[in-house]
Design a protein around this motif. Structure first.
Motif, PDB file in Angstrom:
ATOM      1  N   LEU A   1       0.825  -1.209   0.000  1.00 38.45           N
ATOM      2  CA  LEU A   1       0.000   0.000   0.000  1.00 38.45           C
ATOM      3  C   LEU A   1       0.860   1.260   0.000  1.00 38.45           C
ATOM      4  CD1 LEU A   1      -2.741  -1.028   2.597  1.00 38.45           C
ATOM      5  CD2 LEU A   1      -3.013  -0.854   0.111  1.00 38.45           C
ATOM      6  N   THR A   2       1.887   1.257   0.827  1.00 40.65           N
ATOM      7  CA  THR A   2       2.766   2.421   0.914  1.00 40.65           C
ATOM      8  C   THR A   2       3.520   2.641  -0.393  1.00 40.65           C
ATOM      9  OG1 THR A   2       3.033   2.063   3.296  1.00 40.65           O
ATOM     10  CG2 THR A   2       4.653   3.469   2.212  1.00 40.65           C
ATOM     11  N   ALA A   3       4.004   1.553  -0.990  1.00 38.07           N
ATOM     12  CA  ALA A   3       4.744   1.667  -2.247  1.00 38.07           C
ATOM     13  C   ALA A   3       3.842   2.155  -3.377  1.00 38.07           C
ATOM     14  CB  ALA A   3       5.368   0.323  -2.612  1.00 38.07           C
ATOM     15  N   VAL A   4       2.616   1.661  -3.418  1.00 39.01           N
ATOM     16  CA  VAL A   4       1.672   2.102  -4.449  1.00 39.01           C
ATOM     17  C   VAL A   4       1.364   3.588  -4.283  1.00 39.01           C
ATOM     18  CG1 VAL A   4      -0.720   1.914  -5.246  1.00 39.01           C
ATOM     19  CG2 VAL A   4       0.638  -0.155  -4.860  1.00 39.01           C
ATOM     20  N   ALA A   5       1.069   4.004  -3.057  1.00 33.88           N
ATOM     21  CA  ALA A   5       0.759   5.413  -2.816  1.00 33.88           C
ATOM     22  C   ALA A   5       1.942   6.302  -3.175  1.00 33.88           C
ATOM     23  CB  ALA A   5       0.371   5.621  -1.354  1.00 33.88           C
ATOM     24  N   ARG A   6       3.152   5.889  -2.804  1.00 29.32           N
ATOM     25  CA  ARG A   6       4.340   6.679  -3.121  1.00 29.32           C
ATOM     26  C   ARG A   6       4.532   6.778  -4.625  1.00 29.32           C
ATOM     27  NH1 ARG A   6       6.214  10.750  -1.809  1.00 29.32           N
ATOM     28  NH2 ARG A   6       6.047  10.051   0.373  1.00 29.32           N
ATOM     29  N   THR A   7       4.293   5.690  -5.334  1.00 26.32           N
ATOM     30  CA  THR A   7       4.411   5.706  -6.796  1.00 26.32           C
ATOM     31  C   THR A   7       3.411   6.675  -7.411  1.00 26.32           C
ATOM     32  OG1 THR A   7       5.216   3.423  -6.861  1.00 26.32           O
ATOM     33  CG2 THR A   7       4.219   4.286  -8.878  1.00 26.32           C
ATOM     34  N   LEU A   8       2.189   6.660  -6.915  1.00 25.69           N
ATOM     35  CA  LEU A   8       1.168   7.570  -7.438  1.00 25.69           C
ATOM     36  C   LEU A   8       1.532   9.025  -7.153  1.00 25.69           C
ATOM     37  CD1 LEU A   8      -2.068   5.632  -6.384  1.00 25.69           C
ATOM     38  CD2 LEU A   8      -1.068   5.774  -8.676  1.00 25.69           C
ATOM     39  N   VAL A   9       1.900   9.312  -5.913  1.00 22.28           N
ATOM     40  CA  VAL A   9       2.229  10.688  -5.525  1.00 22.28           C
ATOM     41  C   VAL A   9       3.416  11.215  -6.326  1.00 22.28           C
ATOM     42  CG1 VAL A   9       3.105  12.119  -3.636  1.00 22.28           C
ATOM     43  CG2 VAL A   9       1.243  10.498  -3.212  1.00 22.28           C
ATOM     44  N   ASP A  10       4.403  10.353  -6.559  1.00 22.45           N
ATOM     45  CA  ASP A  10       5.621  10.783  -7.249  1.00 22.45           C
ATOM     46  C   ASP A  10       5.425  10.957  -8.754  1.00 22.45           C
ATOM     47  OD1 ASP A  10       6.981  10.797  -4.878  1.00 22.45           O
ATOM     48  OD2 ASP A  10       8.027   8.892  -5.212  1.00 22.45           O
ATOM     49  N   ASN A  11       4.309  10.483  -9.285  1.00 20.38           N
ATOM     50  CA  ASN A  11       4.143  10.497 -10.738  1.00 20.38           C
ATOM     51  C   ASN A  11       2.903  11.255 -11.207  1.00 20.38           C
ATOM     52  OD1 ASN A  11       6.327   8.594 -12.041  1.00 20.38           O
ATOM     53  ND2 ASN A  11       5.686   7.597 -10.136  1.00 20.38           N
ATOM     54  N   VAL A  12       2.423  12.161 -10.367  1.00 25.24           N
ATOM     55  CA  VAL A  12       1.368  13.085 -10.788  1.00 25.24           C
ATOM     56  C   VAL A  12       1.849  14.510 -10.544  1.00 25.24           C
ATOM     57  CG1 VAL A  12      -0.493  11.445 -10.359  1.00 25.24           C
ATOM     58  CG2 VAL A  12       0.220  13.007  -8.532  1.00 25.24           C
ATOM     59  N   ARG A  13       1.115  15.463 -11.075  1.00 20.77           N
ATOM     60  CA  ARG A  13       1.491  16.861 -10.919  1.00 20.77           C
ATOM     61  C   ARG A  13       1.147  17.366  -9.520  1.00 20.77           C
ATOM     62  NH1 ARG A  13      -2.394  18.764 -15.557  1.00 20.77           N
ATOM     63  NH2 ARG A  13      -3.619  17.326 -14.273  1.00 20.77           N
ATOM     64  N   ALA A  14       1.747  18.491  -9.169  1.00 16.80           N
ATOM     65  CA  ALA A  14       1.459  19.087  -7.861  1.00 16.80           C
ATOM     66  C   ALA A  14      -0.006  19.484  -7.744  1.00 16.80           C
ATOM     67  CB  ALA A  14       2.357  20.302  -7.635  1.00 16.80           C
ATOM     68  N   SER A  15      -0.650  19.766  -8.866  1.00 12.26           N
ATOM     69  CA  SER A  15      -2.058  20.165  -8.857  1.00 12.26           C
ATOM     70  C   SER A  15      -3.007  18.975  -8.733  1.00 12.26           C
ATOM     71  CB  SER A  15      -2.392  20.944 -10.131  1.00 12.26           C
ATOM     72  OG  SER A  15      -2.107  20.166 -11.286  1.00 12.26           O
ATOM     73  N   ASP A  16      -2.491  17.755  -8.871  1.00 14.70           N
ATOM     74  CA  ASP A  16      -3.314  16.556  -8.768  1.00 14.70           C
ATOM     75  C   ASP A  16      -3.357  16.073  -7.315  1.00 14.70           C
ATOM     76  OD1 ASP A  16      -3.595  16.671 -11.544  1.00 14.70           O
ATOM     77  OD2 ASP A  16      -1.836  15.397 -11.870  1.00 14.70           O
ATOM     78  N   ILE A  17      -4.361  15.284  -7.000  1.00 15.16           N
ATOM     79  CA  ILE A  17      -4.554  14.799  -5.634  1.00 15.16           C
ATOM     80  C   ILE A  17      -4.608  13.277  -5.640  1.00 15.16           C
ATOM     81  CG2 ILE A  17      -6.049  14.810  -3.595  1.00 15.16           C
ATOM     82  CD1 ILE A  17      -4.863  17.517  -4.134  1.00 15.16           C
ATOM     83  N   VAL A  18      -3.828  12.664  -4.756  1.00 14.16           N
ATOM     84  CA  VAL A  18      -3.851  11.211  -4.580  1.00 14.16           C
ATOM     85  C   VAL A  18      -4.450  10.911  -3.210  1.00 14.16           C
ATOM     86  CG1 VAL A  18      -2.483   9.105  -4.373  1.00 14.16           C
ATOM     87  CG2 VAL A  18      -1.845  10.854  -6.056  1.00 14.16           C
ATOM     88  N   GLY A  19      -5.464  10.062  -3.189  1.00 10.52           N
ATOM     89  CA  GLY A  19      -6.093   9.710  -1.925  1.00 10.52           C
ATOM     90  C   GLY A  19      -6.249   8.212  -1.777  1.00 10.52           C
ATOM     91  N   ARG A  20      -6.159   7.758  -0.546  1.00 10.51           N
ATOM     92  CA  ARG A  20      -6.479   6.358  -0.260  1.00 10.51           C
ATOM     93  C   ARG A  20      -7.942   6.318   0.155  1.00 10.51           C
ATOM     94  NH1 ARG A  20      -4.376   2.655   4.707  1.00 10.51           N
ATOM     95  NH2 ARG A  20      -5.333   0.689   4.047  1.00 10.51           N
ATOM     96  N   LEU A  21      -8.733   5.616  -0.631  1.00 12.98           N
ATOM     97  CA  LEU A  21     -10.177   5.614  -0.430  1.00 12.98           C
ATOM     98  C   LEU A  21     -10.616   4.571   0.583  1.00 12.98           C
ATOM     99  CD1 LEU A  21     -11.228   6.086  -4.151  1.00 12.98           C
ATOM    100  CD2 LEU A  21     -10.919   7.825  -2.382  1.00 12.98           C
TER     101      LEU A  21
END
Length: 210
Positions: free
Chosen positions: A110-130
């Motif tokens: 879970l942590t690795a997936v979230a880190r991958t998502l956060v690191d590969n989107v723009r600062a204006s995008d939002i990553v959330g764990r639902l």
């Protein structure tokens, strides 16, 4: 001469008494104390707001914060007629990871997936764990084509994550569904549509496997 004497008398009358000067100094000290307390309170509020938005395990925001930001994205789409897209991501094989390798391995996934998502989107995008093994990504000002392309990139990056337990690879991948908000689309409807798109894609893959 008389005018100078009058001015001198007026100046003398304007001088502060020791008691008045002490009272002013006490008041200034109280103002400084209140100002410092207010600054500390504002810092505390900002900290609590940040903590309240954080997912306790991963670098993503939590569901409450994600839904709030999705409401804002929906409002932007409505007001300015701009596209905003939401990606719903589910980790494939996550239950098997927990069952075979334990919950610590699941947390690492879970942590690795979230880190991958956060690191590969723009600062204006939002990553959330639902919740559980499901994540959402708000892609600001991304139309349907751009969002679909980004979703494919993100799932490919997740599939490329390598985690091992005692030399044994921990297998998992991800499936994503995409929905692009039109003016008038509510946040809840957008998230539900992206969720349905994700499950439809997952079902299609299962059919392909036979």
């Amino acid at each position: 001469m008389a005018d100078r004497d009058k001015d001198a008398e007026g100046g003398a009358g304007d001088e502060l008494t020791p008691e008045a000067r002490a009272a002013i100094l006490r008041l200034l000290d109280e103002i400084r104390t209140l100002r410092d307390a207010l600054a500390a309170s504002n810092r505390r509020i900002a900290y609590l707001e940040t903590v309240a938005d954080e997912d306790p395990l991963t670098p993503a925001v939590n569901r409450r914060a994600f839904l709030r930001e999705l409401e804002r994205a929906a409002a932007v789409s409505e007001r300015y007629n701009l596209p905003n897209s939401v990606v719903y991501i589910d980790i494939d094989g996550f239950k098997a990871v927990n069952d075979r390798f334990g919950h610590a391995a699941g947390d690492e996934v879970l942590t690795a997936v979230a880190r991958t998502l956060v690191d590969n989107v723009r600062a204006s995008d939002i990553v959330g764990r639902l919740g559980g093994d499901e994540f959402g990504v708000i892609l600001a000002r991304a139309d349907a084509e751009q969002a679909a392309e980004k979703a494919d990139i993100l799932t490919a990056l997740i599939a490329a994550i390598r985690i091992e337990r005692e030399g044994v690879p921990v297998p998992f991948s991800a499936t994503a569904g995409v929905f692009t908000m039109d003016p008038g689309t509510g946040a809840a409807d957008a998230l539900a549509a992206a969720d349905r798109a994700m499950y439809e894609r997952k079902a299609a893959r299962q059919r392909e496997k036979g």
